[in-house]
Every structure is written in structure tokens, then in C-alpha cells.
Design an enzyme around this catalytic site. Sequence first.
Site, short mmCIF file in Angstrom:
data_model
loop_
_atom_site.label_atom_id
_atom_site.label_comp_id
_atom_site.label_asym_id
_atom_site.label_seq_id
_atom_site.Cartn_x
_atom_site.Cartn_y
_atom_site.Cartn_z
CB THR A 167 -1.23 -2.86 6.79
OG1 THR A 167 -2.47 -2.20 6.47
CG2 THR A 167 -1.46 -4.36 6.75
CB SER A 168 -4.12 0.12 10.61
OG SER A 168 -4.57 0.78 9.45
CB CYS A 185 0.51 20.00 -16.60
SG CYS A 185 0.55 19.09 -18.13
CB ALA A 237 7.76 -5.45 10.67
CG HIS A 256 -3.05 2.45 -1.79
ND1 HIS A 256 -3.02 2.38 -0.42
CD2 HIS A 256 -4.24 1.86 -2.16
CE1 HIS A 256 -4.12 1.79 0.03
NE2 HIS A 256 -4.86 1.45 -1.00
CD GLN A 267 -2.47 -1.31 2.69
OE1 GLN A 267 -3.44 -0.65 3.03
NE2 GLN A 267 -1.89 -2.17 3.50
CG ASP A 290 7.87 3.74 0.68
OD1 ASP A 290 8.03 2.70 0.01
OD2 ASP A 290 7.57 3.72 1.89
CB CYS A 310 -2.65 21.70 -20.07
SG CYS A 310 -2.88 20.81 -18.53
P1 OAD Z 1 -1.51 2.74 8.90
O1 OAD Z 1 -0.77 3.95 9.34
O2 OAD Z 1 -2.99 2.76 8.96
O3 OAD Z 1 -1.04 1.49 9.78
C1 OAD Z 1 0.30 1.22 10.03
C2 OAD Z 1 0.35 0.07 11.03
O4 OAD Z 1 1.71 -0.29 11.17
C3 OAD Z 1 -0.20 0.42 12.41
O5 OAD Z 1 -1.14 -0.55 12.81
C4 OAD Z 1 1.06 0.39 13.31
O6 OAD Z 1 0.78 -0.14 14.59
C5 OAD Z 1 1.96 -0.55 12.54
N1 OAD Z 1 3.41 -0.33 12.75
C6 OAD Z 1 4.08 0.84 12.91
N2 OAD Z 1 5.39 0.61 13.02
C7 OAD Z 1 5.58 -0.72 12.94
C8 OAD Z 1 6.71 -1.59 13.01
N3 OAD Z 1 7.95 -1.12 13.16
N4 OAD Z 1 6.50 -2.92 12.88
C9 OAD Z 1 5.25 -3.43 12.72
N5 OAD Z 1 4.14 -2.66 12.67
C10 OAD Z 1 4.30 -1.34 12.75
O7 OAD Z 1 -0.96 2.39 7.45
P2 OAD Z 1 -1.61 1.50 6.31
O8 OAD Z 1 -2.33 0.35 6.90
O9 OAD Z 1 -0.57 1.25 5.31
O10 OAD Z 1 -3.79 5.09 1.58
O11 OAD Z 1 -2.67 2.51 5.72
C11 OAD Z 1 -3.38 2.13 4.60
C12 OAD Z 1 -3.64 3.30 3.71
O12 OAD Z 1 -4.21 4.39 4.46
C13 OAD Z 1 -2.40 3.93 3.09
O13 OAD Z 1 -1.92 3.22 1.98
C14 OAD Z 1 -2.90 5.27 2.70
C15 OAD Z 1 -3.70 5.64 3.92
O14 OAD Z 1 -4.77 6.44 3.72
C16 OAD Z 1 -3.73 5.92 0.56
O15 OAD Z 1 -2.92 6.81 0.48
C17 OAD Z 1 -4.75 5.60 -0.48
#
Ligand code: OAD
Length: 263
Positions: free
Chosen positions: A201-202, A160, A245, A131, A113, A116, A163
Amino acid sequence: MGKEIKRYPEALTRAFTQAAEMIVAASGRVVCLTGAGVSVDSGIPAFRGSQGLWDRYDPLEYAEIDNFRRNPEKVWGMLAEMLIVVERAVPNQTHKTLAEFEEKGWLQAVITQNVDGLHQAAGARRVIEFHGTSRNLVCLECDWSWPRFSLVDSRMPPRCRRCNAILKPDVVFFGEQIPRPALLEATAAAEQARVMLVVGTSANVHPAAEMPVLTKKAGGRVIEINLEPTPLSGRVADLTILGPAAIGLSEIMQICERIAGHG
Ligand code: OAD
């Protein structure tokens, strides 16, 4: 004085072993879904949780496509801050260990997701960017798209060259569709996986959070590694390991090597 020997609690060691056994038994049919948590050690803030980006910027105001169209200058204030951090970031241990899992034939693909590019920078070959990517900029007026140059010294917001409309990074905003090739490839990979590893990921944002559900419905197992429980924990996930992780994956890698006789 002798050096202190620290052991993981027994339950954690057992969980690492269980995860490694599932991965080795899957004979390469393992797919990993990653989120912002895997890039936190590279200095890129996550979206949710403590110090999350969405604590400072309301996602509805800043990451929603209609709001971008209405007020791109304001949204670019946040984007510039985020993209300059991304531009300077380098892969961390988690990206490297996942690339090593792929190199050793245990991991088929990463569905990320994140926008970067750090999985690829660590050497991962099959990365499905669910994403989009912050490497490219797109024009919402004339559909032109090209690689983003350094933002550090650029005029903001970028415009751009065809345009003169304000450009958008080629990342998926709320209210936009997931790029179709990525959605199809990720869905197929999730359905074919015997094991889905879900890391950092959350699991709150859909349809990305449905990928482990697809694996599960197709008869596969789900292993989750995250700092805190998520909606997958205790439901979709067969195994949830709570902790950083980087450490979890390195431990699991070492056990995989022992089981497979490489280590
Ligand atoms: P989140 O910020 O929602 O979740 C990140 C998760 O990683 C959290 O549950 C943290 O507890 C966990 N975390 C942080 N550091 C960690 C570590 N060192 N080891 C293990 N876990 C760790 O991020 P995403 O789930 O990626 O979408 O969010 C999903 C989407 O929401 C993103 O892609 C973005 C955002 O809106 C778009 O931009 C479309």
C-alpha cells in the site's frame, strides 16, 4: 556448468530475519494491512505508481461519490473495465502466504483496502474489508443491496430491480464513510496488535493509513513491505523492506518456521 547460486544481499537477509523474529515473538498478535500492491500479481492494476489506474482515470472525476451521482454512466465505463478484471482474477502467492500465516496461528486478521475478495479466495478467514467489496451492488435511491452477478455479459450500467436507479458497487468512494463495522473492527485489531505488517500500500489514503499509527501508539511494531518507500517509511515503520511482497513474505515465512521449529 554448475548452477548459479544467488544470495540476497546481507542487509535484506537480516531484514527478513528481523521481521520473522518480530512476528514469532508477537505470539499470534499480528495484523496485516494490505493494499492494491498485493493484487498486482493477479493482474489487477494498482491505483498509484507506474501503470496505476489513476494515471488513466482522474480519481476526483471517477472515484468521487458526487461525481458518481452526477454521471454514473461515465463512471461505470471505468468500473466495468476494473470489475471484469477483478472477476477473472485468482489469488497469487502473496494472498496464499498471508492465508498460510493465519492458518499457522501467526496472523490474527487482514485489514484490506482491496475490494477484490482475493484474500478470502486464498483461504484467509478473518478479513476486514475496509473499503467495501465489489461482490455486492447497492442502490443509492432505495438502499437495496444484492450480490453482483457476472458483468461480462450484463447490460451496462446495471440498474436496480426495485426502482430502476443506476446501481453502485458496494465499495467506498471518495467522500463516503468507511463502513462502521469495518472501521471499528480494524481499529480494535490495530490497537491490540503487537506487530502490524503493512503490505503493498502507498499508505496515502486515510483513515486506512492510520491503522499502523494506532498499532505504533499502542506500543506495537510496524513492518512494511512495499516496492517503494511510503509516508510510513522511516517514521512509523520500524522496518521497511523494499521489494516484491510475494518474495518477501515467502522468505519471512520460511524463517518463521525455522525459528519456531516447524521447518
Ligand atoms: P496504491 O496503488 O496507492 O499503492 C500500491 C502500492 O503497492 C504502491 O506503493 C506500489 O509501489 C506497491 N506495489 C505494487 N506492486 C507491488 C508488489 N508486487 N509488492 C509490493 N508492493 C507493490 O494502492 P493502495 O495503497 O491500496 O481506495 O490505495 C489505497 C486506496 O486508494 C484504494 O483502496 C482505493 C484508492 O483510491 C478506494 O477505492 C476508496
